[in-house]
Design an enzyme around this catalytic site. Structure first.
Site, PDB file in Angstrom:
ATOM      1  N   GLU A  31       0.770  -1.193  -0.059  1.00  0.00           N
ATOM      2  CA  GLU A  31      -0.102  -0.002  -0.001  1.00  0.00           C
ATOM      3  C   GLU A  31       0.755   1.371  -0.195  1.00  0.00           C
ATOM      4  OE1 GLU A  31      -2.334  -2.719  -0.038  1.00  0.00           O
ATOM      5  OE2 GLU A  31      -0.983  -3.016   1.789  1.00  0.00           O
TER       6      GLU A  31
ATOM      7  N   ASN B  59      -0.831  -7.849  -3.563  1.00  0.00           N
ATOM      8  CA  ASN B  59      -1.235  -7.065  -4.689  1.00  0.00           C
ATOM      9  C   ASN B  59      -0.241  -6.154  -5.200  1.00  0.00           C
ATOM     10  OD1 ASN B  59      -1.470  -5.776  -1.697  1.00  0.00           O
ATOM     11  ND2 ASN B  59      -1.584  -3.987  -2.951  1.00  0.00           N
TER      12      ASN B  59
ATOM     13  N   ASP C 230      -7.573  -5.826  -4.883  1.00  0.00           N
ATOM     14  CA  ASP C 230      -6.444  -5.890  -3.805  1.00  0.00           C
ATOM     15  C   ASP C 230      -6.745  -7.437  -3.133  1.00  0.00           C
ATOM     16  OD1 ASP C 230      -4.790  -5.395  -1.695  1.00  0.00           O
ATOM     17  OD2 ASP C 230      -6.595  -4.970  -0.615  1.00  0.00           O
TER      18      ASP C 230
END
Length: 606
Positions: A193, A277, A325
């Site tokens: 992220e 991801n 995700d």
């Protein structure tokens, strides 16, 4: 003497001389059911115990034997280890490691609190969790939030060596449990992220010296991929297999975090794990030339790597060009399954995307891929026919594709949500039934992607989410299921009010233990799913039950302490429904059932 050497050679050729290629200390300790020597119970990731003193006929009589407060009020994932008379555990950030003397009223033998930059907690995506310590050869190995891997003396808690993998100021963090294989400690880095190009590293157990490192994407040399020998679905991946599937230099901030539980096959000398991801979550920004879909290998991938060299033997990508995700980090479970009349060395994996996969763990061949969560709609199926050009790929339902919807428009009704049909909580396997026991999340979402600029150490997400219960579940957002990995079918399903964020534990007593977000530890019958026991602990359970034997008595223990992504609202005091990437809204009523905590609860028969 000649005959003995000849026999050893024959056994090695047949694959029976497996013990020598594992870490002998770990293997020996894990084979004694009195211990719980690996976070996953054994190298295969079964989370199964041969103990049967507690069984289906008497589990209803369990009572609390003792409790212990960790002193930390955040999400307590993972679980303790027990080696002989000593229990070892680690807290969420600040990652305090403790040793408890089981022979003397759980006296604290030692505590170790690593020195960390407090900034490390700020870049931890989904709560300040840690998924457990590992033991080997008199050492306790812990992976801390700031990406340090530390070896401690198991008797004294004194630091033996410490290595810093990365820098939280770059967005990197450490939450995964290490795995000791032979003379190496293997661990991965998070940061998907934050645009970190993530990796897995093997360190020397005795010195902390780096032996090999393999990135999730980039040049072949960085990824430890041999273009001619590393295969995907039986075919060589070819030169620059990753670089060809990224647009320009996007791979340099490509994500692919590694933080799930790993497995190891000593006979094959292969370590198995999943990558997560790609960065950013906004698929439009990650599109290829001309705005086309592009696989972005090898994010969302199961890797099989040689333990000695790190070279990938095979790879399989579950969700190419991920738009939702659907991290592929969930644990691999190694079993031998009879599939279509053929005994296969199998690897079973329950992906965030809602499909349960069974692969041949020798070759990486895809054998089974079916929905273990019936509400899954982002794809209609995964193609398992080897004669089909789409073999191994999901067939995407464009109605639920944020890429098709585009930036700044909302894609509605996607199932599952980004939390996945199963997240970090590990499933378990029982040789008594040949079934897998899977904690399930039943949430869907609306997703709006937006353009985001990359800045070092800053969130690089590019999407907002709104989560809600899957349709037709009567408001329940969780379940616990038994799964036939050979057939790809659910055998039974037990609904739960909230997502089951706890791992599972199977035993020779014919029962399965798991925890709930309200805080219940439950035991159910392996064959039928009938509930046999439940007890409400002081806080929601996102940790993994384990069992051990001491002085002739079997105990079951679990950490309770609500948190993790599902409980981030309570853990961090968040109230906006979109906070926690939509988790706060998805679990708005959880605060009516539990509160913060950090407690180990241990059960035994009277």
């Amino acid at each position: 003497m000649t005959k003995c050497l000849g026999l050893v050679a024959v056994l090695a050729a047949l694959g029976f001389a497996t013990q020598a290629s594992a870490n002998q200390d770990v293997q020996t300790l894990a084979s004694d059911p009195a211990n719980w020597a690996i976070q996953s119970g054994d190298y295969s990731g079964h989370r199964y115990s041969k103990l049967d003193q507690i069984n289906a006929s008497n589990v209803g009589d369990l009572r609390v034997a003792w409790t212990f407060s960790t002193g930390v009020l955040r999400g307590h994932e993972g679980g303790p280890l027990v080696i002989g008379d000593v229990m070892y555990l680690v807290t969420p950030f600040p990652n305090v490691v403790m040793a408890l003397d089981l022979a003397h009223e759980q006296k604290i033998l030692w505590k170790y609190q690593p020195k960390q930059d407090p900034f490390a907690a700020a870049v931890m995506c989904c709560d300040t969790v840690d998924r457990g310590v590992q033991y080997a050869e008199g050492k306790i190995l812990v992976h801390t939030a700031d990406t340090s891997l530390i070896a401690l003396d198991a008797k004294t808690g004194m630091e033996i060596w410490k290595v810093k993998e990365d820098d939280p100021k770059n967005g990197a963090s450490g939450t995964g449990a290490p795995l000791v294989v032979k003379d190496k400690v293997i661990v991965g880095v998070s940061g998907g992220e934050f645009g970190v190009r993530c990796y897995i590293t093997a360190y020397d157990l005795n010195s902390g010296h780096r032996v090999w490192r393999a990135y999730s994407m980039g040049p072949d040399a960085d990824m430890l991929i041999d273009p001619d020998k590393t295969t995907s679905l039986g075919k060589p991946v070819g030169k620059d297999s990753s670089l060809k599937t990224w647009n320009g230099d996007q791979w340099k901030i490509g994500g692919g975090p590694v933080w799930g539980y790993m497995a190891f096959d000593p006979a094959l000398n292969l370590v198995y794990y999943g990558s997560g991801n790609p960065s950013t979550w906004n698929p439009v920004q990650r599109a290829g030339p001309g705005g086309k879909r592009i696989d972005q290998k090898w994010s969302q991938t199961i890797f099989a790597r040689d333990a000695d060299t790190g070279i990938a033997k095979w790879v399989y990508q579950m969700t190419p060009f991920d738009e939702w995700d659907y991290d592929g980090v969930n644990e691999p479970i190694l079993t031998d399954l009879d599939i279509d009349g053929v005994k296969r060395k199998a690897l079973t994996h329950f992906d965030r995307n809602g499909f349960g996969y069974t692969l041949d763990r020798v070759t990486g061949e895809l054998l089974v891929a079916e929905k273990f969560e019936p509400d899954v709609n982002w794809a209609t199926k995964v193609v398992t026919d080897k004669s089909d050009p789409q073999y191994g790929r999901p067939l995407i339902n464009k109605k639920f594709s944020p890429f098709e919807t585009g930036t700044d428009d909302v894609t509605k009704g996607i199932c599952p949500s980004s939390m996945g049909a199963k997240n970090q909580q590990p499933a378990a396997y029982s040789p008594l039934t040949s079934l897998f026991y899977v904690p399930v999340t039943r949430l869907c979402m609306d997703m709006e992607a937006f353009k985001v600029s990359y800045q070092v150490g800053q969130p690089y997400v590019g999407a907002t989410l709104t989560m809600f219960p899957a349709p037709g579940e009567n408001g329940n957002t969780g379940a616990f299921i038994a799964w036939d990995g050979a057939k790809g079918k659910t055998v039974w399903s037990k609904p739960e009010r909230f997502a089951v964020w706890s791992g599972a534990l199977t035993t020779a007593g014919g029962i399965v233990f798991y925890g709930t977000l309200e805080g219940y530890l439950k035991a159910v019958d392996q064959k039928t799913g009938k509930e046999l026991f439940k007890f409400k602990t002081p806080s929601g359970i996102v940790g993994n039950p384990m069992t051990y034997m001491h002085d002739g008595k079997q105990y079951v223990a679990v950490l309770s302490g609500v948190g993790g992504w599902a409980g981030i609202g309570l853990a961090a005091g968040l109230t906006d429904p979109e906070d926690g990437s939509g988790a706060v809204g998805g679990f708005a009523s959880l605060s009516s059932y539990t509160g913060l905590g950090g407690t180990l609860t241990v059960f035994a028969l009277p």
